[in-house]
Scaffold this motif. Structure first.
Motif, PDB file in Angstrom:
ATOM      1  N   ILE A  17      47.124  39.273  43.906  1.00 25.87           N
ATOM      2  CA  ILE A  17      48.360  39.623  43.202  1.00 25.87           C
ATOM      3  C   ILE A  17      48.171  41.570  43.210  1.00 25.87           C
ATOM      4  N   PRO A  18      49.050  41.960  43.761  1.00 24.67           N
ATOM      5  CA  PRO A  18      48.945  43.377  44.016  1.00 24.67           C
ATOM      6  C   PRO A  18      49.028  44.187  42.623  1.00 24.67           C
ATOM      7  N   SER A  19      48.367  45.242  42.791  1.00 28.45           N
ATOM      8  CA  SER A  19      48.181  46.184  41.459  1.00 28.45           C
ATOM      9  C   SER A  19      49.671  46.674  41.009  1.00 28.45           C
ATOM     10  N   THR A  20      50.502  46.559  41.771  1.00 26.59           N
ATOM     11  CA  THR A  20      51.790  47.159  41.644  1.00 26.59           C
ATOM     12  C   THR A  20      52.775  46.041  40.653  1.00 26.59           C
ATOM     13  N   LEU A  21      52.016  44.929  40.421  1.00 19.12           N
ATOM     14  CA  LEU A  21      52.739  43.726  39.595  1.00 19.12           C
ATOM     15  C   LEU A  21      53.021  44.242  38.234  1.00 19.12           C
ATOM     16  N   ARG A  22      52.026  45.121  37.676  1.00 14.63           N
ATOM     17  CA  ARG A  22      52.295  45.480  36.317  1.00 14.63           C
ATOM     18  C   ARG A  22      51.846  47.111  36.108  1.00 14.63           C
ATOM     19  N   GLU A  23      52.562  47.963  35.468  1.00 14.03           N
ATOM     20  CA  GLU A  23      52.277  49.219  35.400  1.00 14.03           C
ATOM     21  C   GLU A  23      50.790  49.568  35.053  1.00 14.03           C
ATOM     22  N   ASP A  24      50.138  48.592  34.078  1.00 12.59           N
ATOM     23  CA  ASP A  24      49.007  49.133  33.592  1.00 12.59           C
ATOM     24  C   ASP A  24      47.781  48.583  34.296  1.00 12.59           C
ATOM     25  N   MET A  25      48.234  47.972  35.544  1.00 11.54           N
ATOM     26  CA  MET A  25      47.051  47.260  36.281  1.00 11.54           C
ATOM     27  C   MET A  25      46.551  48.620  37.024  1.00 11.54           C
ATOM     28  N   ARG A  26      45.040  48.730  37.221  1.00 12.10           N
ATOM     29  CA  ARG A  26      44.383  49.775  37.821  1.00 12.10           C
ATOM     30  C   ARG A  26      44.174  49.230  39.453  1.00 12.10           C
ATOM     31  N   VAL A  27      43.933  47.914  39.442  1.00  5.30           N
ATOM     32  CA  VAL A  27      43.564  47.345  40.578  1.00  5.30           C
ATOM     33  C   VAL A  27      44.145  45.880  41.012  1.00  5.30           C
ATOM     34  N   ALA A  28      43.866  45.355  42.054  1.00 11.92           N
ATOM     35  CA  ALA A  28      44.559  44.156  42.497  1.00 11.92           C
ATOM     36  C   ALA A  28      43.727  42.937  41.967  1.00 11.92           C
ATOM     37  N   VAL A  29      44.134  41.661  42.025  1.00 11.52           N
ATOM     38  CA  VAL A  29      43.386  40.565  41.644  1.00 11.52           C
ATOM     39  C   VAL A  29      43.464  39.739  42.795  1.00 11.52           C
ATOM     40  N   ARG A  30      42.043  39.294  43.375  1.00 10.19           N
ATOM     41  CA  ARG A  30      41.948  38.616  44.503  1.00 10.19           C
ATOM     42  C   ARG A  30      41.630  37.220  43.906  1.00 10.19           C
ATOM     43  N   ILE A  31      42.485  36.155  44.554  1.00 11.69           N
ATOM     44  CA  ILE A  31      42.204  34.666  43.759  1.00 11.69           C
ATOM     45  C   ILE A  31      41.656  33.841  45.143  1.00 11.69           C
ATOM     46  N   PHE A  32      40.559  33.155  44.833  1.00 12.72           N
ATOM     47  CA  PHE A  32      40.300  32.018  45.617  1.00 12.72           C
ATOM     48  C   PHE A  32      40.721  30.789  45.358  1.00 12.72           C
ATOM     49  N   ALA A  33      41.520  30.250  45.885  1.00 13.25           N
ATOM     50  CA  ALA A  33      42.258  29.045  45.633  1.00 13.25           C
ATOM     51  C   ALA A  33      42.933  28.527  46.670  1.00 13.25           C
ATOM     52  N   THR A  34      43.383  27.152  46.882  1.00 12.69           N
ATOM     53  CA  THR A  34      44.550  26.428  47.723  1.00 12.69           C
ATOM     54  C   THR A  34      45.733  26.698  46.964  1.00 12.69           C
ATOM     55  N   ARG A  35      46.776  26.157  47.925  1.00 10.50           N
ATOM     56  CA  ARG A  35      48.053  26.391  47.235  1.00 10.50           C
ATOM     57  C   ARG A  35      48.161  25.318  45.916  1.00 10.50           C
ATOM     58  N   GLN A  36      47.484  24.301  46.345  1.00 11.56           N
ATOM     59  CA  GLN A  36      47.349  23.218  45.280  1.00 11.56           C
ATOM     60  C   GLN A  36      46.667  23.469  43.777  1.00 11.56           C
ATOM     61  N   ILE A  37      45.682  24.121  44.270  1.00 10.19           N
ATOM     62  CA  ILE A  37      44.822  24.777  42.912  1.00 10.19           C
ATOM     63  C   ILE A  37      45.815  25.739  42.244  1.00 10.19           C
ATOM     64  N   LEU A  38      46.332  26.629  42.951  1.00 12.33           N
ATOM     65  CA  LEU A  38      47.164  27.633  42.230  1.00 12.33           C
ATOM     66  C   LEU A  38      48.393  27.049  41.670  1.00 12.33           C
ATOM     67  N   GLU A  39      49.200  25.983  41.968  1.00  8.09           N
ATOM     68  CA  GLU A  39      50.291  25.397  41.562  1.00  8.09           C
ATOM     69  C   GLU A  39      49.755  24.617  40.118  1.00  8.09           C
ATOM     70  N   ALA A  40      48.564  24.049  40.099  1.00  5.59           N
ATOM     71  CA  ALA A  40      48.122  23.553  39.204  1.00  5.59           C
ATOM     72  C   ALA A  40      47.734  24.468  37.999  1.00  5.59           C
ATOM     73  N   VAL A  41      47.328  25.753  38.405  1.00  3.50           N
ATOM     74  CA  VAL A  41      46.828  26.774  37.117  1.00  3.50           C
ATOM     75  C   VAL A  41      48.156  27.464  36.809  1.00  3.50           C
ATOM     76  N   MET A  42      49.223  27.332  37.245  1.00  3.83           N
ATOM     77  CA  MET A  42      50.582  27.986  36.680  1.00  3.83           C
ATOM     78  C   MET A  42      50.685  27.594  35.509  1.00  3.83           C
ATOM     79  N   ASN A  43      50.149  26.054  35.108  1.00  2.00           N
ATOM     80  CA  ASN A  43      50.541  25.815  33.800  1.00  2.00           C
ATOM     81  C   ASN A  43      49.781  26.129  32.489  1.00  2.00           C
ATOM     82  N   ASP A  44      48.628  27.068  33.086  1.00  7.99           N
ATOM     83  CA  ASP A  44      48.027  27.882  31.896  1.00  7.99           C
ATOM     84  C   ASP A  44      48.199  29.292  32.167  1.00  7.99           C
ATOM     85  N   ARG A  45      47.546  30.236  31.444  1.00 10.23           N
ATOM     86  CA  ARG A  45      47.718  31.716  31.600  1.00 10.23           C
ATOM     87  C   ARG A  45      46.587  32.333  32.178  1.00 10.23           C
TER      88      ARG A  45
END
Lengths: 483, 138
Positions: A17-45
């Motif tokens: 997730i690039p640091s430009t997604l939200r103005e108050d972000m200071r760094v990016a977010v690096r996620i270790f996941a398969t597409r399937q895992i990512l799709e599943a976590v979209m159900n929560d926050r």
């Protein structure tokens, strides 16, 4: 809300997730996941929570999220954030209320075939020896000065009492004792909660499991750890009990005003933090280390009590019935470590909230016998499914501040799990699969049903595919004891 | 969940922890409803033969903090003295409160609540009163 289109794919197992997604972000977010895992976590926050963490001041690099991620409070569970030491901040909520919740694995040379007739007796003996359940008191009632010694010495306190071996200490993260603990920064309320709970498992997702080593993937590493296919192992999952819960509660409260004093603006009050070099930050660091040491001592005492149960059941019936320590590792903790950031070696405070240290081969911080293979990483599965033993790989140092996953990771809320699964039916199903269950409550058992968790095998495939860990062995549960 | 319209609580879905939405016509009633919600999540049954009373005085820096401090105090009494309270009377002045607590020793408790969190904690003012969502670490 973060959506899939906000993510940049780095590889099959890495996203950003690039640091430009939200103005108050200071760094990016690096996620270790398969597409399937990512799709599943979209159900929560959980990803939104990771973005919130990326707004903390003094971050040394990207916020990292493991594939067992799920929504927590403040930090996502499975989240890692490294802040510059000492000018960066420390966030009690980013370490969690159960400070140094962690996992210990003991191996044995007891063949499952020989042990089979005694498993019922072993379940009863372990249940009796290791107090579990809501608010349970332990066998050890500490004076005020003894509690301070536990805070300062951790598992070494147990060693001094003849309740641990030198090998137990050597095969524990930080040898079971974080330096710099400050019992005088722990409130009398926390001490009141901690005095009678040492040597207890607690409730919730904490457990004690007897497992069989089902498959070995790295013979050399398994041999160094004393893990043999077809032999029993014992896994303990618990933390610092009410002692740690109260320390975190106290400091989250105190830091509500600290953020105003230090002019820190945050998207969530649970992320409150203070500079590590401030009086408030230094006090929390000292108190948190005291709780971490309490948890190391707690798991040591549970291991001691479990060994007595093994002796009671197997001595005189089976030769070589002893349990030896494989490793003990924290997954809710803040550690001052040195990491390479943009080709510079920097001291950072690594917050691991539901993430395990996973140092690669050659790290000075791991026992000599593990230097050539990397640090053992213990990944319990959901109840009734496999657990894994991995080792940290060199790439973890570059990619994840020397960290890996800590479990399967929930997908269902506890109430959803109870709606889908009945405790008595689950117990029957697990028993039909050859698992002996000792549980404090059937609804509590249902909350921890395998259906409530991700597939631990996919989580493990992800961290191994990303190159931050390697497989050593898969374990299958035989006895599950839960509070 | 309660049936009352003016005040009550309902559990919300949360992957790892437990969350409740609580509503009440005023701030003291919101605190009392929040305590009821917390005890319901913990599945507490009282031993009516062992009745107790307590009075506590608490202070904080704002309404949300006072809510957390109050619930944390109840959790502390629960864990250290095995007490819970089914009758609560409050006097709130600014960000300070006095609470007269009547209850009993706990006979049965199904679930351990580790802590009351500040996660997205925000007391909303609605035309009919107040509403808050509280996340408990379990």
């Amino acid at each position: 809300m973060v959506s899939l289109k906000d993510l940049r794919k780095v590889s099959d197992y890495e996203w950003e997730i690039p640091s430009t997604l939200r103005e108050d972000m200071r760094v990016a977010v690096r996620i270790f996941a398969t597409r399937q895992i990512l799709e599943a976590v979209m159900n929560d926050r959980s990803l939104e929570q990771a973005v919130n963490v990326a707004t903390l001041p003094g971050l040394a690099g990207n916020v990292v999220v493991m594939p067992d991620m799920h929504q927590g409070y403040g930090f996502p569970i499975g989240g890692i954030a490294a802040t510059l030491y000492p000018e960066g901040v420390i966030s009690p909520g980013g370490i969690g209320y159960d400070i140094n919740c962690g996992v210990r694995l003991l191996g044995s040379f007891i063949s499952v075939d020989l042990a089979e007739p005694y498993l019922d007796s072993l379940a009863v003996a372990l249940d009796h020896a290791c107090p579990s359940g809501v608010g349970k008191e332990g066998l050890f009632h500490l004076s005020a000065s003894e509690l301070d010694q536990v805070c300062l010495l951790g598992a070494r306190w147990a060693f001094q009492k003849g309740l641990a071996s030198e090998q137990d200490l050597q095969r524990t993260e930080e040898e079971g004792c974080l330096k710099g603990a400050m019992p005088d920064k722990v409130s009398p309320r926390a001490k009141a909660r901690g005095r009678d709970q040492l040597g207890t498992l607690g409730s919730g997702n904490h457990f004690l499991e007897v497992e069989v080593v089902e498959q070995i993937f790295d013979a050399k590493a398994a041999q160094k750890m004393g893990l043999q296919e077809g032999c029993l192992a014992l896994m303990i999952h618990c933390g610092s009990r009410g002692f740690g819960h109260q320390i975190c509660t106290d400091y989250v409260q105190e830091f509500q005003s600290a953020v105003r004093r230090y002019d820190i603006h945050l998207p969530d009050r649970e992320l409150v933090c203070a500079p590590l070099n401030s009086p408030e930050g230094a006090a929390y660091l000292g108190a948190m280390r005291a709780a971490a040491n309490y948890a190391f001592a707690n798991r040591q005492l549970l291991a001691h009590q479990a060994r007595k149960a093994f002796e009671e059941v197997f001595a005189g019936k089976i030769q070589r019935w002893h349990l030896h320590q494989v490793y003990d590792v924290a997954h809710n903790i803040g550690k001052v470590e040195t990491h390479s950031v943009r080709d510079h070696s920097v001291k950072v405070c690594v917050h691991r909230k539901g993430a395990t240290r996973a140092f690669g081969p050659g790290s000075r911080e791991i026992p000599p016998e593990y230097q050539s293979i990397g640090q053992p990483v213990l990944v319990p599965g959901s109840m009734g499914t496999s657990s894994w033993v991995l080792v940290g790989a060199a790439e973890s140092m570059d990619k994840s501040f020397g960290s890996s996953c800590h479990g399967a990771g929930r997908v269902l809320s506890r109430s959803q799990a109870k709606k889908q699964v009945r405790g008595d039916q689950l117990r029957s199903r697990l028993e039909a699969g050859g698992i002996h269950i000792r549980a404090g409550s059937l609804p509590g058992l249902a909350e921890e049903a395998p259906e409530a968790y991700k597939d631990v095998d996919e989580v493990v495939e992800t961290v191994c595919g990303a190159g931050i860990a390697r497989k050593v062995a898969r374990l299958r549960p035989l006895i599950v004891i839960k509070g | 969940m309660t049936d009352e319209k003016e005040l009550g609580f309902i559990e919300l879905q949360h992957t790892a922890d437990r969350a409740v939405r609580v509503w009440a016509p005023d701030y003291p009633a919101l605190l009392i409803q929040s305590a009821r919600a917390m005890y319901e999540i913990a599945g507490i049954l009282l031993d009516q033969d062992c009745k107790v009373e307590r009075m506590v005085e608490l202070a904080a820096s704002d309404d949300e903090s006072l809510l957390v401090v109050f619930l944390s105090e109840l959790l502390f009494l629960q864990e250290t003295e095995n007490l819970a309270f089914n009758k609560i009377r409050l006097r709130v002045s600014g960000f300070e409160l006095q609470a007269w607590l009547s209850g009993a020793k706990i006979k049965e408790q199904a679930k351990e609540i580790k802590a009351v969190t500040y996660h997205n904690l925000n007391i909303n003012r609605l035309p009919q009163g107040l509403e808050v969502t509280i996340v408990f670490d379990v």
